[in-house]
Structure formats: C-alpha cells, structure tokens
Write an enzyme that holds these catalytic residues in place. Structure first.
Site, PDB file in Angstrom:
ATOM      1  N   ALA A 189       0.858  -1.203   0.000  1.00 42.95           N
ATOM      2  CA  ALA A 189       0.000   0.000   0.000  1.00 42.95           C
ATOM      3  C   ALA A 189       0.884   1.239   0.000  1.00 42.95           C
ATOM      4  O   ALA A 189       2.079   1.146   0.301  1.00 42.95           O
ATOM      5  CB  ALA A 189      -0.893   0.026   1.239  1.00 42.95           C
ATOM      6  N   THR A 192      -6.792  -1.913   8.373  1.00 40.82           N
ATOM      7  CA  THR A 192      -6.194  -1.003   9.356  1.00 40.82           C
ATOM      8  C   THR A 192      -7.195  -0.392  10.328  1.00 40.82           C
ATOM      9  O   THR A 192      -8.361  -0.165   9.966  1.00 40.82           O
ATOM     10  CB  THR A 192      -5.468   0.146   8.615  1.00 40.82           C
ATOM     11  OG1 THR A 192      -5.177   1.199   9.533  1.00 40.82           O
ATOM     12  CG2 THR A 192      -6.313   0.743   7.502  1.00 40.82           C
ATOM     13  N   GLU A 194      -7.217   2.543  10.977  1.00 40.53           N
ATOM     14  CA  GLU A 194      -7.579   3.851  10.426  1.00 40.53           C
ATOM     15  C   GLU A 194      -9.024   3.863   9.910  1.00 40.53           C
ATOM     16  O   GLU A 194      -9.617   4.930   9.758  1.00 40.53           O
ATOM     17  CB  GLU A 194      -6.622   4.238   9.296  1.00 40.53           C
ATOM     18  CG  GLU A 194      -5.257   4.686   9.763  1.00 40.53           C
ATOM     19  CD  GLU A 194      -5.297   6.030  10.468  1.00 40.53           C
ATOM     20  OE1 GLU A 194      -5.712   7.014   9.864  1.00 40.53           O
ATOM     21  OE2 GLU A 194      -4.908   6.088  11.655  1.00 40.53           O
ATOM     22  N   TYR A 216      -6.034   7.842   2.656  1.00 41.91           N
ATOM     23  CA  TYR A 216      -5.508   6.493   2.938  1.00 41.91           C
ATOM     24  C   TYR A 216      -6.613   5.595   3.495  1.00 41.91           C
ATOM     25  O   TYR A 216      -6.826   4.472   3.026  1.00 41.91           O
ATOM     26  CB  TYR A 216      -4.345   6.597   3.935  1.00 41.91           C
ATOM     27  CG  TYR A 216      -3.950   5.266   4.532  1.00 41.91           C
ATOM     28  CD1 TYR A 216      -3.153   4.374   3.813  1.00 41.91           C
ATOM     29  CD2 TYR A 216      -4.374   4.891   5.808  1.00 41.91           C
ATOM     30  CE1 TYR A 216      -2.795   3.140   4.347  1.00 41.91           C
ATOM     31  CE2 TYR A 216      -4.024   3.666   6.348  1.00 41.91           C
ATOM     32  CZ  TYR A 216      -3.239   2.792   5.616  1.00 41.91           C
ATOM     33  OH  TYR A 216      -2.903   1.578   6.145  1.00 41.91           O
ATOM     34  N   LYS A 254      -8.470   2.279   2.040  1.00 42.71           N
ATOM     35  CA  LYS A 254      -8.443   1.010   2.784  1.00 42.71           C
ATOM     36  C   LYS A 254      -9.854   0.484   3.050  1.00 42.71           C
ATOM     37  O   LYS A 254     -10.065  -0.718   3.146  1.00 42.71           O
ATOM     38  CB  LYS A 254      -7.679   1.194   4.096  1.00 42.71           C
ATOM     39  CG  LYS A 254      -6.165   1.207   3.910  1.00 42.71           C
ATOM     40  CD  LYS A 254      -5.660  -0.209   3.677  1.00 42.71           C
ATOM     41  CE  LYS A 254      -4.152  -0.283   3.654  1.00 42.71           C
ATOM     42  NZ  LYS A 254      -3.668  -1.663   3.502  1.00 42.71           N
ATOM     43  N   ARG A 310      10.704  -0.219  11.205  1.00 44.20           N
ATOM     44  CA  ARG A 310       9.678   0.757  10.848  1.00 44.20           C
ATOM     45  C   ARG A 310      10.291   1.850   9.975  1.00 44.20           C
ATOM     46  O   ARG A 310      11.433   2.294  10.215  1.00 44.20           O
ATOM     47  CB  ARG A 310       9.140   1.370  12.154  1.00 44.20           C
ATOM     48  CG  ARG A 310       7.970   2.325  12.015  1.00 44.20           C
ATOM     49  CD  ARG A 310       6.815   1.701  11.306  1.00 44.20           C
ATOM     50  NE  ARG A 310       5.526   2.191  11.794  1.00 44.20           N
ATOM     51  CZ  ARG A 310       4.446   2.272  11.037  1.00 44.20           C
ATOM     52  NH1 ARG A 310       4.500   1.943   9.756  1.00 44.20           N
ATOM     53  NH2 ARG A 310       3.287   2.674  11.551  1.00 44.20           N
TER      54      ARG A 310
END
Ligand code: GDR
Length: 323
Positions: free
Chosen positions: A80, A123, A125, A146, A150, A181
């Site tokens: 992504a 996610t 999110e 984003y 998603k 990360r």
C-alpha cells in the site's frame, strides 16, 4: 511444499511475514516494485531463501502472471501507500494501490487460483473518529484518503468472501512498529532522533500533533496474527491490537527519559506534520482473535520501545564512528 505469496514484502510487516512463512516451511514468494535504488534492505538477510518477482499492485497483468504461475496456498496483501499524512498529497495514487490494488489481487485469485486463502492487511484507520476501544462492530469513519482507500479494500474483501468466490479475510490492525519501521512514522522518527541526539549527531526533532493516541504493537506480533487468520478454518474479519493506548507525547517522554534526556529541550512543532483531519485515538479490542484463534502478543509496549531504542542506538553509534 506449501506456498505463500506476499505483496509489500520489502516493507516492515511483509518482511516479518516472509521470515514467519520460511520458518513454517513455506516456499515464500514476494512481489517487488522496481526501484532505481535498493529497496530490499529489510529482507536482505533472507534474500536467497525467497522467490522474488518484479510487479506492482497498479499492474493487473503482473499480478495475474505472478498468481497464475505460483498458485499459492496463501496470499497476504501488505502492499500500500501506507503513509496517512502523505495520502492527502497523493490521494489518487493512494486510492489506486490501496483500493483497486486489492481488487486486482482478488480478481487475479478468483480467475487463476480460487483455492488460495487471501488476507487483506486492513487497518484501524478505518475507525477514524469512532471513539476507543474499537472492535469488529465499531462503525467506520475514515479520516484520510488512505483510510478511504483502505475501506474500499476492506469491503471488496468482504464481498468476495460473502459472494462465495474466495477465502478472503481482513486483518484490522492497529499501529505496528519495530526497528524496521519506516523512519517517517512517528515512533521511529522519535527513537531515531532521540538516539542521534544522545550521541551528538542531531540537535532537534520537529513533530506535529502530540495529543494523538495510538495502540502500538510489535510488527512481528501482527505478522503472527495474520498467519493465524490465513490458516484459520474460516475467513473472517479480525481486529489486532494490544488494547493499550498511549499518546505521542507519552511515547516521546518515555524514549527521552530512557536516554536521560528532557524532550522539551529538543522538540519543536511544525504544522506541516499535522493532518488536515486527524484520527484522535485508536485502541484495538482483539478479544475475538484471542479467544477464537488463540493470538497472544509476545511483546509488551515497554519491550517494543526498548528494542527500538537499542536498534537505533546501534545505528547512531555506527554513524558516529564513520563520522
Ligand atoms: P498513523 O502512523 O498515521 O497512525 O498510521 P504515524 O506514525 O504516521 O502517526 C501516528 C500519530 O502521530 C502523529 N504525529 C506524527 N506522525 C508522523 N508520521 N510524523 C510526525 O512528525 C508526527 N507528529 C505527530 C500523527 O498525527 C498521528 O496522529 C500508521 C500507518 O502505518 C498506517 O499505514 C497504518 O494503517 C496505521 O498506522 C495503523
């Protein structure tokens, strides 16, 4: 020999999944985007054990060729454009990879490998402004391009499952971090800066909103959860989260304290790091995953922070010696 395919294998979670599938004895395949600079740093240590193919989630042909040739037992879609702040600058690209990219995987599977178990890396999110704690029943309210992308990927996955086309599961994961990360995400930005400040390599750290709260997990624990979803008896949607929430300010304070530094002496604010619409607080209630699939994270929040500091301290030491 069982076969697993991973998109986004060069990313943080993809690299932990690759390690896990190799450990479990799978022939492990990854789709890699062509780049003029090296982008395999996170999988260099297992590079020769993997089967890598050039392709792109924007390119349906490349996905069909890959899936058709491998016919994997499992496909995990980790790829992504994953940076929430950046998605406000490149919304169309974010949507193409984060939403249509999922449909390309689902279509390729239903045409060329319908028995494959598919897991979409979705996610927390999706919950956006819905208050914590959040679980599988919490209403979605995406707050960024984003998250909007998603959410399309999430529902497409549900739809291929409900229409009987595929074993298609969603992992609704809260934030996951580690020494691997990306350095522009807030936890790594903080551990990288604090350790460099400690060794005199940097003198300030510029951040945005310190009040946001997140449920930070170790990426290897999230990879373990995704493996359980892919090998579960039935496809479903699963929340992954520690159930513990900390603010960016708490994280900052903890990291600087551990290095005997006072964060207020070094941190500056820049509005360019604010999101036009922010997600205030995320905390994943993973009761379903824990009770039905037996997931249990190996890392505590404190252990995660310690590992990130230790990793970045080593990097800073190397940098200092080279200087
Ligand atoms: P997030 O992660 O948006 O939650 O998405 P990120 O680490 O980028 O931000 C977390 C919070 O920190 C605040 N913040 C800053 N963020 C960044 N990147 N840089 C800063 O300087 C900064 N200052 C404050 C942010 O406003 C935010 O509230 C991550 C991604 O990995 C997604 O792909 C994934 O889906 C979710 O986690 C779960």
């Amino acid at each position: 020999m069982k076969k697993a395919c991973i998109t986004g294998i060069t990313g943080q979670t993809g690299s932990y999944l690759a390690e896990l599938f190799l450990e479990k004895g799978y022939e492990t395949h990854g789709l890699v985007r062509r780049s003029s600079s090296f982008n395999t740093g996170r999988i260099d240590h297992i590079y020769n054990d993997l089967h890598l193919t050039y392709g792109d989630l924007s390119d349906y042909g490349s996905i069909c060729n890959w899936i058709g040739a491998v016919k994997p037992d499992i496909l995990i879609n980790c790829g992504a454009q994953s940076h929430v702040r950046v998605s406000f600058d490149i919304p169309e690209y974010t949507m193409d990879i984060g939403a249509t990219g999922v449909i390309r995987c689902l279509e390729a599977l239903s045409k060329f490998s319908p028995e494959t178990h598919f897991v979409q890396c979705s996610t927390s999110e999706l919950w956006g402004s819905s208050p914590p704690p959040q679980n599988e029943q919490t209403p979605f309210h995406p707050r960024s391009p984003y998250a909007a992308a998603k959410i399309a990927g999430f529902w497409s996955t549900v739809n291929y499952r409900e229409s009987g086309k595929l074993f298609a599961a969603n992992s609704i994961s809260t934030n996951h971090e580690s020494g691997r990360r990306g350095e522009t995400f807030v936890t790594r930005k903080i551990t990288r800066a604090a350790t460099r400040i400690k060794l005199g390599l940097q003198d300030k750290l510029v951040l945005g909103n310190l009040e946001a709260k997140r449920d930070w997990n170790h990426a290897s624990d999230v990879a373990g959860a995704i493996y359980l979803m892919a090998t579960a008896p039935e496809a479903d949607d699963w929340v992954v989260g520690s159930g513990e929430m900390h603010s960016v300010r708490d994280f900052l304070q903890l990291v600087f304290n551990k290095l005997d530094l006072n964060w207020q002496d070094y941190v500056e604010f820049d509005p360019k790091y604010l999101r036009p619409s922010e997600v205030p607080a995320l905390c994943g209630d993973s009761t379903k995953l824990r009770t039905k699939l037996g997931w249990k994270p190996k890392y505590t929040f404190e252990q995660l922070v310690d590992e990130m500091i230790a990793n970045d301290f080593k990097l800073a030491e190397k940098e200092k010696i080279l200087k």
